[in-house]
Design a protein around this motif. Structure first.
Motif, PDB file in Angstrom:
ATOM      1  N   GLU A   1       0.826  -1.211   0.000  1.00 61.39           N
ATOM      2  CA  GLU A   1       0.000   0.000   0.000  1.00 61.39           C
ATOM      3  C   GLU A   1       0.858   1.257   0.000  1.00 61.39           C
ATOM      4  O   GLU A   1       0.601   2.212  -0.727  1.00 61.39           O
ATOM      5  CB  GLU A   1      -0.912  -0.021   1.228  1.00 61.39           C
ATOM      6  N   LYS A   2       1.900   1.259   0.808  1.00 62.32           N
ATOM      7  CA  LYS A   2       2.768   2.435   0.932  1.00 62.32           C
ATOM      8  C   LYS A   2       3.922   2.435  -0.059  1.00 62.32           C
ATOM      9  O   LYS A   2       4.720   3.359  -0.080  1.00 62.32           O
ATOM     10  CB  LYS A   2       3.343   2.522   2.359  1.00 62.32           C
ATOM     11  N   GLU A   3       4.022   1.355  -0.855  1.00 64.90           N
ATOM     12  CA  GLU A   3       5.099   1.189  -1.826  1.00 64.90           C
ATOM     13  C   GLU A   3       6.479   1.317  -1.173  1.00 64.90           C
ATOM     14  O   GLU A   3       7.372   2.008  -1.664  1.00 64.90           O
ATOM     15  CB  GLU A   3       4.951   2.177  -2.983  1.00 64.90           C
ATOM     16  N   LEU A   4       6.630   0.631  -0.062  1.00 62.36           N
ATOM     17  CA  LEU A   4       7.884   0.660   0.691  1.00 62.36           C
ATOM     18  C   LEU A   4       8.736  -0.549   0.332  1.00 62.36           C
ATOM     19  O   LEU A   4       8.206  -1.645   0.099  1.00 62.36           O
ATOM     20  CB  LEU A   4       7.596   0.648   2.192  1.00 62.36           C
ATOM     21  N   PRO A   5      10.056  -0.383   0.298  1.00 66.87           N
ATOM     22  CA  PRO A   5      10.926  -1.530   0.015  1.00 66.87           C
ATOM     23  C   PRO A   5      11.139  -2.358   1.282  1.00 66.87           C
ATOM     24  O   PRO A   5      10.897  -1.892   2.392  1.00 66.87           O
ATOM     25  CB  PRO A   5      12.236  -0.872  -0.421  1.00 66.87           C
ATOM     26  N   THR A   6      11.609  -3.577   1.088  1.00 68.28           N
ATOM     27  CA  THR A   6      11.990  -4.383   2.244  1.00 68.28           C
ATOM     28  C   THR A   6      13.302  -3.851   2.792  1.00 68.28           C
ATOM     29  O   THR A   6      14.077  -3.199   2.087  1.00 68.28           O
ATOM     30  CB  THR A   6      12.159  -5.862   1.873  1.00 68.28           C
ATOM     31  N   VAL A   7      13.556  -4.136   4.042  1.00 65.01           N
ATOM     32  CA  VAL A   7      14.796  -3.720   4.682  1.00 65.01           C
ATOM     33  C   VAL A   7      15.553  -4.987   5.057  1.00 65.01           C
ATOM     34  O   VAL A   7      15.198  -5.664   6.017  1.00 65.01           O
ATOM     35  CB  VAL A   7      14.520  -2.869   5.946  1.00 65.01           C
ATOM     36  N   PRO A   8      16.572  -5.361   4.259  1.00 64.97           N
ATOM     37  CA  PRO A   8      17.272  -6.608   4.554  1.00 64.97           C
ATOM     38  C   PRO A   8      17.964  -6.551   5.914  1.00 64.97           C
ATOM     39  O   PRO A   8      18.467  -5.512   6.328  1.00 64.97           O
ATOM     40  CB  PRO A   8      18.283  -6.744   3.428  1.00 64.97           C
ATOM     41  N   ALA A   9      17.967  -7.687   6.581  1.00 64.08           N
ATOM     42  CA  ALA A   9      18.601  -7.781   7.896  1.00 64.08           C
ATOM     43  C   ALA A   9      20.110  -7.577   7.761  1.00 64.08           C
ATOM     44  O   ALA A   9      20.737  -8.125   6.856  1.00 64.08           O
ATOM     45  CB  ALA A   9      18.302  -9.131   8.524  1.00 64.08           C
ATOM     46  N   GLN A  10      20.679  -6.794   8.642  1.00 63.91           N
ATOM     47  CA  GLN A  10      22.117  -6.563   8.636  1.00 63.91           C
ATOM     48  C   GLN A  10      22.839  -7.590   9.490  1.00 63.91           C
ATOM     49  O   GLN A  10      23.920  -8.025   9.156  1.00 63.91           O
ATOM     50  CB  GLN A  10      22.431  -5.154   9.148  1.00 63.91           C
ATOM     51  N   LEU A  11      22.238  -7.964  10.600  1.00 62.01           N
ATOM     52  CA  LEU A  11      22.812  -8.957  11.496  1.00 62.01           C
ATOM     53  C   LEU A  11      21.870 -10.147  11.545  1.00 62.01           C
ATOM     54  O   LEU A  11      20.694 -10.003  11.839  1.00 62.01           O
ATOM     55  CB  LEU A  11      22.976  -8.386  12.902  1.00 62.01           C
TER      56      LEU A  11
END
Length: 132
Positions: free
Chosen positions: A79-89
């Protein structure tokens, strides 16, 4: 109001809404477990994990609640057209970096057979000419 009614009202109010009571008496709280599973499902989706991966990583949690959290986060991100945020750790998972395979390099090095007395773990010399 009689004293019995007042005491009953106080007891019901204490027992019904206090998570600390569940923790103090070590009683499993199904609402808390469901909320945690939903949060983990949402976090899996936000970090780009598939639903199946999330189930695999958290086998002790309720699958329906994980799915509900994952689905809600998916709808929100779309809905918000947001990307995923890949895990850093990533805890308890080895960091693996892929390298391109050399020409004629086996996919599984332990299955390589030594040729002409060469060490199987030593990299093969590059082919002359450099053509593809």
């Amino acid at each position: 109001m009689s004293a019995k009614r007042l005491l009953l009202f106080a007891f019901v109010a204490l027992v019904s809404g206090c998570d600390a009571l569940y923790d103090a008496l070590e009683i499993p709280n199904p609402n808390k477990a469901k909320a945690e599973a939903k949060a983990i499902g949402a976090a899996c989706r936000h970090s780009g994990r598939s639903l199946e991966d999330c189930y695999y990583l958290h086998p002790d949690l309720e699958k329906a609640a994980i799915y509900e959290g994952w689905r809600e986060m998916n709808e929100y991100l779309l809905e918000k057209e947001l990307p995923t945020v890949p895990a850093q750790l990533v805890p308890n998972e080895p960091q693996v970096t892929a390298k391109p395979l050399e020409r004629n390099e086996p996919l599984i090095p332990s299955l390589a057979r030594p040729a002409n007395g060469q060490n199987a773990s030593a990299p093969a010399p590059a082919a002359a000419g450099g053509g593809h």
